[in-house]
Scaffold this active site. Sequence first.
Site, PDB file in Angstrom:
ATOM      1  N   CYS A 115      33.458  63.609   3.883  1.00 36.96           N
ATOM      2  CA  CYS A 115      33.845  64.077   2.541  1.00 36.96           C
ATOM      3  C   CYS A 115      33.918  62.940   1.524  1.00 36.96           C
ATOM      4  O   CYS A 115      33.870  63.183   0.325  1.00 36.96           O
ATOM      5  CB  CYS A 115      35.172  64.817   2.591  1.00 36.96           C
ATOM      6  N   HIS A 263      37.321  65.349  -4.771  1.00 34.01           N
ATOM      7  CA  HIS A 263      36.562  66.040  -3.725  1.00 34.01           C
ATOM      8  C   HIS A 263      37.193  67.414  -3.548  1.00 34.01           C
ATOM      9  O   HIS A 263      38.420  67.537  -3.461  1.00 34.01           O
ATOM     10  CB  HIS A 263      36.612  65.248  -2.425  1.00 34.01           C
ATOM     11  N   ASN A 293      34.343  74.042   0.339  1.00 33.55           N
ATOM     12  CA  ASN A 293      34.302  72.582   0.516  1.00 33.55           C
ATOM     13  C   ASN A 293      32.900  72.219   1.020  1.00 33.55           C
ATOM     14  O   ASN A 293      32.529  72.573   2.134  1.00 33.55           O
ATOM     15  CB  ASN A 293      35.392  72.182   1.522  1.00 33.55           C
TER      16      ASN A 293
END
Length: 336
Positions: A115, A263, A293
């Site tokens: 990520c 993020h 996500n």
Amino acid sequence: MYNSKIIGLGHYVPENVVTNDDLSKIMDTTDEWIQERTGIQERRWAKPGDGQSTFTMGLEAAKKAISNAGIEKEDIDLIVFATLSPDYYFPGPGVQIQEALEIDTVAALDIRAQCSGFVYSISVADQFIKTGMYKHILVIGSELQSHGIDKSTRGRSISVIFGDGAGAAVLTREEDLTKGILSTHIHSEGKHALELATEAPGMGTRWVTDIIKENDPNDFSYHPYMNGQFVFKHAIKRFSEVISEGLQKNNLEVSDIDMLIPHQANLRISQFIQKRFGLSDDQVYNNIQKYGNTTAASIPIALSEAHEQGKVNEGDTVVLAAFGSGFTWGSVIIKW
Ligand code: COA
């Protein structure tokens, strides 16, 4: 010595929209549970067999970013590709982009920081531009999560969160050192590696042949595992630290932030950070509601969208911040 600056952005997501209600038909979950815990309403999942992959989505985003930058693909000196879901175990997708763009023998490298992959990639690209070694760098974050997650009830705490997509940026030199990327800050803490991980196949642990030989119906080591609450706690701590680190390094106050692009891990994490720093809704960009996500793709997709919507403008102080598997985390402070 130069600074680097972002001169082009682009993003791509698969057409196929999967709503929370769609998920409740294939696993024991509800729209209410997903929205309450994560803020996610829908995500994009490439349809199996439609030919889309991390590479193909990354290529679409890259073409848009190159066009948006107003440069020729031949101007690119380096490709940096961030992903945790490469088309091949090796090589990484950077070289597939080099081949597809037909940019002869240009260097291509892949970043495995999950990520935090886009933030790490920007940091790497920034170093090459600072030293003067390269002038134009293409940075891509792309993920095809939907083919690797466990879509049964067993995998529901993970599969409802992740989505597919890609974003890209073109970086170039900035001679005015008060503009562009002012600083990048990257960190890791490998002791928590297996708190958010896909263990197999791994060359050093369990290779495909071991999995096949054992043929254990309870072996899910090839699906992602996440210790959700542990990850949540560390995420809010590290997001906060690394944003503060970036602000301090540049003598900036929280009130100087025009746009924070975190993020898109979980809307609850973004909201926690927003509250902790006392930021208004206008100072934080979130799109996890639409895309879930998308790991390394989430920041470039969000940045590209925010830019398209006129929410990132010349002179703005833009902060990118990420946390993810590794654990890894980082921030980028930009004077746009
Ligand atoms: N639908 C319905 N119920 C679900 C579910 C789903 N999709 N997933 C889990 N549950 C259930 C669990 O089985 C558990 O049931 P039980 O109490 O009967 O055992 C209950 O919901 C609570 O599970 P838990 O895992 O404790 O939930 P949580 O409140 O921690 O929320 C996350 C789970 C994953 C949403 C949350 O931990 C989180 O957001 N963590 C951070 C994740 C993240 O950001 N990751 C990316 C970092 S880059």
